[in-house]
Scaffold this motif. Structure first.
Motif, PDB file in Angstrom:
ATOM      1  N   ALA A 196      40.767  41.895  43.967  1.00 19.86           N
ATOM      2  CA  ALA A 196      40.241  41.951  45.042  1.00 19.86           C
ATOM      3  C   ALA A 196      40.068  40.304  45.608  1.00 19.86           C
ATOM      4  CB  ALA A 196      38.831  42.804  45.420  1.00 19.86           C
ATOM      5  N   ARG A 197      39.696  39.383  44.592  1.00 18.84           N
ATOM      6  CA  ARG A 197      39.373  38.052  44.771  1.00 18.84           C
ATOM      7  C   ARG A 197      40.112  37.124  44.456  1.00 18.84           C
ATOM      8  NH1 ARG A 197      35.248  37.032  42.114  1.00 18.84           N
ATOM      9  NH2 ARG A 197      34.682  39.041  41.162  1.00 18.84           N
ATOM     10  N   ALA A 198      41.412  37.712  43.932  1.00 17.36           N
ATOM     11  CA  ALA A 198      42.381  36.879  43.213  1.00 17.36           C
ATOM     12  C   ALA A 198      43.469  36.262  44.184  1.00 17.36           C
ATOM     13  CB  ALA A 198      42.995  37.512  41.980  1.00 17.36           C
ATOM     14  N   GLY A 199      43.163  36.048  45.528  1.00 19.77           N
ATOM     15  CA  GLY A 199      44.294  35.366  46.245  1.00 19.77           C
ATOM     16  C   GLY A 199      44.755  33.982  45.789  1.00 19.77           C
ATOM     17  N   ALA A 200      43.950  33.244  45.559  1.00 19.77           N
ATOM     18  CA  ALA A 200      44.077  31.899  45.074  1.00 19.77           C
ATOM     19  C   ALA A 200      44.944  31.874  43.772  1.00 19.77           C
ATOM     20  CB  ALA A 200      43.099  30.974  44.973  1.00 19.77           C
ATOM     21  N   VAL A 201      44.501  32.747  42.843  1.00 22.19           N
ATOM     22  CA  VAL A 201      45.282  32.824  41.401  1.00 22.19           C
ATOM     23  C   VAL A 201      46.477  33.218  41.445  1.00 22.19           C
ATOM     24  CG1 VAL A 201      45.067  33.747  39.102  1.00 22.19           C
ATOM     25  CG2 VAL A 201      42.885  33.103  40.292  1.00 22.19           C
ATOM     26  N   LEU A 202      46.796  34.441  42.226  1.00 20.12           N
ATOM     27  CA  LEU A 202      48.048  34.995  42.465  1.00 20.12           C
ATOM     28  C   LEU A 202      49.040  34.024  43.438  1.00 20.12           C
ATOM     29  CD1 LEU A 202      46.886  38.805  43.223  1.00 20.12           C
ATOM     30  CD2 LEU A 202      48.100  37.821  41.213  1.00 20.12           C
ATOM     31  N   ALA A 203      48.328  33.439  44.116  1.00 23.06           N
ATOM     32  CA  ALA A 203      49.406  32.400  44.923  1.00 23.06           C
ATOM     33  C   ALA A 203      50.079  31.552  44.123  1.00 23.06           C
ATOM     34  CB  ALA A 203      48.469  31.710  46.078  1.00 23.06           C
ATOM     35  N   GLY A 204      49.220  31.148  43.001  1.00 27.31           N
ATOM     36  CA  GLY A 204      49.840  29.969  42.181  1.00 27.31           C
ATOM     37  C   GLY A 204      50.760  30.672  41.171  1.00 27.31           C
TER      38      GLY A 204
ATOM     39  N   LEU B 192      41.360  53.351  40.457  1.00 23.69           N
ATOM     40  CA  LEU B 192      42.191  52.010  40.451  1.00 23.69           C
ATOM     41  C   LEU B 192      42.111  51.092  41.721  1.00 23.69           C
ATOM     42  CD1 LEU B 192      45.198  53.160  38.442  1.00 23.69           C
ATOM     43  CD2 LEU B 192      43.621  51.311  37.700  1.00 23.69           C
ATOM     44  N   HIS B 193      40.964  50.902  42.289  1.00 24.11           N
ATOM     45  CA  HIS B 193      40.828  49.818  43.332  1.00 24.11           C
ATOM     46  C   HIS B 193      40.904  48.577  42.827  1.00 24.11           C
ATOM     47  CE1 HIS B 193      36.756  48.798  42.568  1.00 24.11           C
ATOM     48  NE2 HIS B 193      36.404  50.243  42.410  1.00 24.11           N
ATOM     49  N   ALA B 194      41.291  47.696  43.867  1.00 20.15           N
ATOM     50  CA  ALA B 194      41.468  46.369  43.475  1.00 20.15           C
ATOM     51  C   ALA B 194      40.288  45.496  42.706  1.00 20.15           C
ATOM     52  CB  ALA B 194      41.942  45.369  44.602  1.00 20.15           C
ATOM     53  N   GLY B 195      39.102  46.160  42.689  1.00 24.28           N
ATOM     54  CA  GLY B 195      37.942  45.414  42.028  1.00 24.28           C
ATOM     55  C   GLY B 195      38.071  45.602  40.769  1.00 24.28           C
TER      56      GLY B 195
ATOM     57  N   ARG C 133      49.963  45.986  46.660  1.00 21.23           N
ATOM     58  CA  ARG C 133      50.240  45.204  47.805  1.00 21.23           C
ATOM     59  C   ARG C 133      49.328  43.864  47.599  1.00 21.23           C
ATOM     60  NH1 ARG C 133      54.861  46.337  50.026  1.00 21.23           N
ATOM     61  NH2 ARG C 133      55.160  48.652  50.409  1.00 21.23           N
ATOM     62  N   LEU C 134      48.141  43.805  46.980  1.00 15.32           N
ATOM     63  CA  LEU C 134      47.447  42.667  46.980  1.00 15.32           C
ATOM     64  C   LEU C 134      48.264  41.786  45.739  1.00 15.32           C
ATOM     65  CD1 LEU C 134      43.712  43.875  47.094  1.00 15.32           C
ATOM     66  CD2 LEU C 134      45.276  42.243  48.899  1.00 15.32           C
ATOM     67  N   VAL C 135      48.734  42.605  44.539  1.00 15.63           N
ATOM     68  CA  VAL C 135      49.456  41.772  43.709  1.00 15.63           C
ATOM     69  C   VAL C 135      50.647  40.865  44.057  1.00 15.63           C
ATOM     70  CG1 VAL C 135      50.471  41.925  41.396  1.00 15.63           C
ATOM     71  CG2 VAL C 135      48.195  43.190  41.702  1.00 15.63           C
ATOM     72  N   ASP C 136      51.540  41.877  44.680  1.00 16.02           N
ATOM     73  CA  ASP C 136      52.857  41.196  45.194  1.00 16.02           C
ATOM     74  C   ASP C 136      53.068  41.989  46.730  1.00 16.02           C
ATOM     75  OD1 ASP C 136      55.242  40.354  45.519  1.00 16.02           O
ATOM     76  OD2 ASP C 136      56.275  41.522  44.007  1.00 16.02           O
ATOM     77  N   PRO C 137      52.772  41.241  47.865  1.00 16.85           N
ATOM     78  CA  PRO C 137      53.003  42.012  49.153  1.00 16.85           C
ATOM     79  C   PRO C 137      54.461  42.061  49.456  1.00 16.85           C
ATOM     80  CG  PRO C 137      51.496  40.036  49.087  1.00 16.85           C
ATOM     81  CD  PRO C 137      51.909  40.007  47.909  1.00 16.85           C
ATOM     82  N   GLY C 138      55.339  41.381  48.554  1.00 21.20           N
ATOM     83  CA  GLY C 138      56.947  41.461  49.029  1.00 21.20           C
ATOM     84  C   GLY C 138      57.478  42.412  48.103  1.00 21.20           C
ATOM     85  N   ALA C 139      56.863  43.005  47.224  1.00 24.28           N
ATOM     86  CA  ALA C 139      57.386  43.827  46.353  1.00 24.28           C
ATOM     87  C   ALA C 139      58.190  45.194  46.998  1.00 24.28           C
ATOM     88  CB  ALA C 139      56.569  44.236  45.211  1.00 24.28           C
ATOM     89  N   ASP C 140      59.234  45.399  46.285  1.00 28.64           N
ATOM     90  CA  ASP C 140      60.146  46.744  46.754  1.00 28.64           C
ATOM     91  C   ASP C 140      59.558  47.743  45.990  1.00 28.64           C
ATOM     92  OD1 ASP C 140      61.568  48.532  47.662  1.00 28.64           O
ATOM     93  OD2 ASP C 140      63.534  47.504  47.048  1.00 28.64           O
TER      94      ASP C 140
END
Length: 670
Positions: A355-363, A394-397, A517-524
């Motif tokens: 839920a707060r890992a946007g910057a980490v995942l972006a890297g 299993l929510h994002a937190g 979706r937060l982990v990989d917005p573009g995932a199929d």
């Protein structure tokens, strides 16, 4: 007669009359009320019985002397009849008391005095809960004057309920969170609104937390931990989390229950149960939703949540279901030696919640993020469809991107468990979805859900086909997560009953969509879910797994197959001789037989009571018969006696009908 002797005589008479009354009624009526009624009969009705004896010509006056010339046998008979009617009046009083205040509904005198402070606190809390409900416009629903809202009113009432639960405190917040997982009962609008419930609380002071740690560890915390951070890492309504370091330097986190949480929760659960009983008794919607059963289930789950040993066992069970993959998915290690009912010691997972890992995942590279999403999805599908032990929240937190590149699942207080039949049904559902077979998918749903009355199978099949079409051709959002969310809405719309654990599985898969979706917005996710599902089914159909399943089935069927030829031969021989017959035993179950026996006995008692009453009245009003003593004729005496029997039988029937265990008749329990 001295006052002491009079009191002792009255008490002895009361006990004798009480014993007779309890035996005649046939049920364990409380002794305190029995003795009080008996004292009233032996003292208060004594004067009335004496007057009745004088009017019947048995006694001369209040001195108790027999009328001269009166036969002692007739006098004893008439006095016994008068005394029996006094006892019968006592029985009537006991029946009235049982109807108004059943035995066991009030505490004993000692318990009443001891429980006064707790009852006062509960009454104040109950009044506050009712005031909160009324202030938010929900009072009519508690009194049965309002129906459950539908259409445009549902979101408004759902929001009022969420605000009321928030104001009422931790227990009601958790009740709302539990109800949010049951859209099949409360409807999608209420489930959606109650899913937003959170409890904002201030951390408990460190001295109280340290005291809890000392009590649970059985020693000073400094003997176990080299360091404990007094400032909590997170604070929730029931517990808070502190970072710590073991004596060997291992970094851990401590989940410590708040000192007053258990007492407050249990007090509020008692109020929830009382409200549920009131709602089910006074409202049609409460009876339809079976709110008492919901309250009992909620109380049981909350008891488990208050015992952190259950969460430790859940963590071990989920850990056993995990397997090594390209991106490891794990749960924190539990330090059982330092954990207990109110303290849970876990390995510290260094990382950031999704839920707060946007910057980490972006890297991370797109391939790594896609692999994370695919591995998390495959892990959850394997838990639900294969092992049957799954993380139910299993929510994002609760999913952490660890610094070592793994994914960690936290907060395993809510874990679902599915039996083999439910897993097999869900597996068939997933296979039918992959093939786009709406008929097979509908059959799988009908197998695992509780079918409503008057269901239109063709309409369900058409709606399932629409959902599968969106998923099969890639337009359905969220892969299986989105698919299960749509299927849950579909079964709610058609009125299916969803078993709680199956609802938890649907809810877990639905909540997983947002995390993926937060982990990989573009995932199929459609393709990923198919790959994960096919891989899982390939494992289940592998040679070793298939061999094991076949051996297990063969072991179950072998005894049946061994007996089959002999039974077929016996049936064929009986048919050839014309001796083949089918025996159907009606009421073969002991409970059914007891129930029918009770009904027959109840009817018999009622008929006997009515016959005796009618006969007694006819004999009394006839006034005839032989004169057994001057002024006393036989038929009225017999009539009064018969009417007495009718009175006692009617009292016995009524007291059983008024009691909660009215199925108990003459020692037969249903």
């Amino acid at each position: 007669m001295t006052p002491l002797l009079f009191a002792l005589t009255g008490l002895v008479n009361a006990i004798i009359l009480g014993f007779v009354s309890r035996r005649l009624l046939g049920v364990p009526v409380g002794w305190p009320r029995t003795i009080l009624v008996s004292l009233f009969v032996s003292t208060g009705l004594g004067r009335a019985a004496q007057e009745a004896a004088i009017s019947l010509g048995v006694l001369v006056d209040e001195t108790g002397e027999l009328v001269p010339g009166r036969s002692p046998v007739v006098a004893a008979l008439l006095l016994s009849l008068v005394g029996a009617w006094a006892v019968a009046i006592g029985l009537a009083l006991l029946v009235v008391l049982e109807a108004l205040v059943p035995t066991g509904s009030l505490p004993g005198p000692v318990a009443l005095v001891r429980g006064l402070p707790a009852r006062y606190r509960r009454a104040r809390r109950y009044a506050r809960i009712m005031a909160i409900a009324t202030r938010h416009g929900l009072g009519g629903f508690l009194r049965g004057r309002s129906r459950l809202p539908e259409g445009e009113d549902a979101p408004r009432v759902a929001r009022a309920l969420r605000l009321a639960f928030t104001e009422a405190g931790v227990t009601f917040v958790k009740l709302g969170q539990m109800l949010s997982t049951r859209p099949d009962l409360v409807g999608p609008e209420f489930a959606r609104e109650l899913g937003r419930l959170t409890a904002d609380v201030e951390p408990e002071p460190w001295p109280a937390i340290r005291r809890t740690l000392t009590e649970e560890l059985g020693r000073d915390p400094s003997e176990v931990f080299a360091e404990v951070e007094e400032q909590p890492l997170a604070a929730a309504s029931v517990a808070q989390v502190h970072r710590a370091r073991l004596a060997d330097g291992t970094r851990v986190v401590l989940k410590v229950q708040r000192s007053g949480a258990a007492a407050q929760v249990r007090a509020d659960v008692d109020i929830v149960r009382r409200l549920a009983r009131r709602i089910e008794r006074s409202t049609a919607w409460g009876r339809r939703l079976r709110v008492r059963a919901l309250a009992d289930g909620f109380a049981e789950s909350l008891d488990q949540e208050l015992d952190y040993r259950v969460e430790a066992a859940n963590t071990h069970a989920v850990a056993a279901s995990l397997r090594a993959g390209r991106v490891p998915v794990r749960v924190p290690r539990v330090y059982d030696e330092w954990s207990g009912p109110r303290v849970l010691v876990l390995e510290e997972v260094v990382g950031t919640p999704v839920a707060r890992a946007g910057a980490v995942l972006a890297g991370l590279s797109p391939e790594t993020r896609a692999a994370m999403a695919r591995e998390l999805l495959g892990t959850v599908l394997r838990q639900v469809l294969d092992t049957g032990v799954f993380h139910a929240d299993l929510h994002a937190g609760n999913v952490v991107v660890a610094d070592d590149g793994s994914l960690a699942l936290l907060d395993l207080g809510a874990v679902g468990r599915l039996d083999s039949a439910a897993r097999a049904g869900l597996a068939r559902l997933v296979l039918a979805v992959d093939r786009g077979d709406s008929l097979a998918a509908t059959d799988a749903l009908l197998e695992v859900l509780d079918r409503p009355a008057g269901l239109d199978d063709r309409e369900v099949e058409r709606d399932v086909g629409v959902v599968l079409g969106r998923y099969r051709f890639g337009s359905g959002p969220g892969g299986p997560a989105g698919l299960f969310g749509e299927l849950l809405a579909l079964v709610v719309r058609h009125g299916f009953g969803v078993p709680p654990q199956l609802a938890a599985a649907f809810r877990a898969l639905g909540a997983l969509e947002g995390t993926l979706r937060l982990v990989d917005p573009g995932a199929d996710l459609v393709t990923a879910s198919r790959e994960a599902g096919r891989e899982l089914f390939a494992e289940r159909l592998g040679p070793e797994r298939l061999k094991g399943d076949l051996l297990e089935q063969a072991a179950r069927l072998l005894p049946v197959l061994q007996r089959l030829p002999r039974r077929l031969d016996a049936m064929t021989l009986a048919a050839q001789r014309g001796e083949l017959s089918v025996n159907v035993r009606v009421l073969a179950d002991e409970q059914d037989r007891s129930f029918v026996t009770g009904l027959v006995q109840q009817l018999t008692v009622a008929l006997l009571s009515a016959a005796a009453a009618v006969s007694g009245i006819l004999l009394v009003v006839s006034g005839g018969g032989a004169e057994i003593s001057p002024g006393v004729r036989l038929l009225p005496v017999l009539g009064a006696t018969l009417f007495l029997f009718a009175f006692v039988l009617a009292a016995r029937a009524l007291v059983l009908a008024f009691r909660h265990d009215a199925s108990t008749w003459w020692g037969v329990r249903r």
